[in-house]
Design a protein around this motif. Structure first.
Motif, PDB file in Angstrom:
ATOM      1  N   ARG A  49       0.815  -1.211   0.000  1.00 45.91           N
ATOM      2  CA  ARG A  49       0.000   0.000   0.000  1.00 45.91           C
ATOM      3  C   ARG A  49       0.855   1.271   0.000  1.00 45.91           C
ATOM      4  O   ARG A  49       0.384   2.334  -0.410  1.00 45.91           O
ATOM      5  CB  ARG A  49      -0.907   0.011   1.230  1.00 45.91           C
ATOM      6  CG  ARG A  49      -1.835  -1.188   1.328  1.00 45.91           C
ATOM      7  CD  ARG A  49      -2.799  -1.255   0.161  1.00 45.91           C
ATOM      8  NE  ARG A  49      -3.726  -2.380   0.281  1.00 45.91           N
ATOM      9  CZ  ARG A  49      -4.621  -2.717  -0.632  1.00 45.91           C
ATOM     10  NH1 ARG A  49      -4.716  -2.002  -1.750  1.00 45.91           N
ATOM     11  NH2 ARG A  49      -5.405  -3.762  -0.446  1.00 45.91           N
ATOM     12  N   ALA A  50       2.079   1.142   0.487  1.00 44.69           N
ATOM     13  CA  ALA A  50       2.996   2.290   0.533  1.00 44.69           C
ATOM     14  C   ALA A  50       4.420   1.749   0.616  1.00 44.69           C
ATOM     15  O   ALA A  50       4.631   0.533   0.750  1.00 44.69           O
ATOM     16  CB  ALA A  50       2.677   3.179   1.729  1.00 44.69           C
ATOM     17  N   PHE A  51       5.368   2.665   0.525  1.00 40.49           N
ATOM     18  CA  PHE A  51       6.772   2.251   0.533  1.00 40.49           C
ATOM     19  C   PHE A  51       7.577   3.182   1.439  1.00 40.49           C
ATOM     20  O   PHE A  51       7.310   4.386   1.505  1.00 40.49           O
ATOM     21  CB  PHE A  51       7.357   2.274  -0.880  1.00 40.49           C
ATOM     22  CG  PHE A  51       6.595   1.421  -1.850  1.00 40.49           C
ATOM     23  CD1 PHE A  51       6.828   0.060  -1.924  1.00 40.49           C
ATOM     24  CD2 PHE A  51       5.627   1.976  -2.673  1.00 40.49           C
ATOM     25  CE1 PHE A  51       6.119  -0.736  -2.816  1.00 40.49           C
ATOM     26  CE2 PHE A  51       4.913   1.200  -3.566  1.00 40.49           C
ATOM     27  CZ  PHE A  51       5.157  -0.172  -3.639  1.00 40.49           C
ATOM     28  N   VAL A  52       8.543   2.598   2.127  1.00 42.10           N
ATOM     29  CA  VAL A  52       9.445   3.365   2.981  1.00 42.10           C
ATOM     30  C   VAL A  52      10.851   3.260   2.397  1.00 42.10           C
ATOM     31  O   VAL A  52      11.345   2.147   2.152  1.00 42.10           O
ATOM     32  CB  VAL A  52       9.447   2.839   4.432  1.00 42.10           C
ATOM     33  CG1 VAL A  52      10.476   3.594   5.268  1.00 42.10           C
ATOM     34  CG2 VAL A  52       8.058   2.959   5.044  1.00 42.10           C
ATOM     35  N   ALA A  53      11.469   4.397   2.168  1.00 35.54           N
ATOM     36  CA  ALA A  53      12.817   4.417   1.588  1.00 35.54           C
ATOM     37  C   ALA A  53      13.816   5.001   2.589  1.00 35.54           C
ATOM     38  O   ALA A  53      13.533   6.009   3.240  1.00 35.54           O
ATOM     39  CB  ALA A  53      12.834   5.232   0.301  1.00 35.54           C
TER      40      ALA A  53
END
Length: 211
Positions: A49-53
């Motif tokens: 649903r989302a991404f963390v970088a």
């Protein structure tokens, strides 16, 4: 970075997997830098649903690794033993020349010290010199004539030992051991020859003067 790079990145994270890579990127001023980059998906109901970088600038580390690699290549080409030892005395880096004299492999030497392969008297002398460098943070020079337990070799070394630093703190010593065995033997031979010549000259002068 080409289209294949972004395609692989997107395919990895949309499949719910974490993507990790070292990349070369460009700053706003146009200069390039090396970054360690990790992108992880946040999954809900089995779907990303989302991404963390997370990105870390590792330019200095990569430059240091490059210099260390160059130094290692230079060290390996030298015929004289060279080593880096931690403050406690264990080897952190050794070259093939040291392995040859010690009669042990690199893996056997790393993490150990001189006492593992050298006569105790010489190893103790070296330990004192290492401690002197660590305490004063000044280089020292000295000569030793060790015998080696596993190779039965003997040599005379003129050693220059320097303080070795990591992150601005002294972490041990670096030693360059110049094998001067042939030079010492030649010097001894010349000394003997000099004594013989002086003795003969004195005898001849005594004969001339009737003594």
């Amino acid at each position: 970075m080409d289209d294949d790079f972004y395609s692989d990145l997107w395919e990895t994270i949309t499949a719910g997997d974490t993507w990790h890579e070292e990349i070369t990127n460009q700053r706003s001023d146009g200069s390039q830098y090396v970054a360690d980059q990790t992108i992880a998906p946040i999954v809900a109901d089995g779907e990303p649903r989302a991404f963390v970088a997370v990105q870390t600038d590792i330019t200095e580390r990569k430059e240091l690794e490059g210099r260390l690699s160059l130094y290692r290549d230079i060290i390996e080409r030298l015929e004289d033993p060279i080593m880096i030892q931690a403050c406690e005395g264990e080897f952190r880096l050794v070259n093939d020349a040291l392995c040859s004299f010690a009669g042990l492999s690199r893996d056997e030497l790393l993490g150990d010290g001189e006492y593992a392969f050298m006569d105790e008297e010489t190893a103790t002398t070296i330990a004192r010199q290492k401690q002197r460098v660590i305490e004063t943070e000044q280089p020292v020079e000295y000569s030793v004539e060790p015998t080696f337990k596993h190779s039965d070799r003997e040599a005379i070394f003129y050693t220059s030992r320097y303080p070795y630093y990591e992150d601005g703190e002294i972490a041990g010593t670096l030693a360059i051991c110049r094998n001067v065995t042939d030079l010492e033997e030649r010097t001894r031979q010349l000394h003997v020859l000099d004594n013989i010549l002086r003795h003969n000259i004195r005898n001849e002068l005594n004969v001339i003067h009737g003594r």
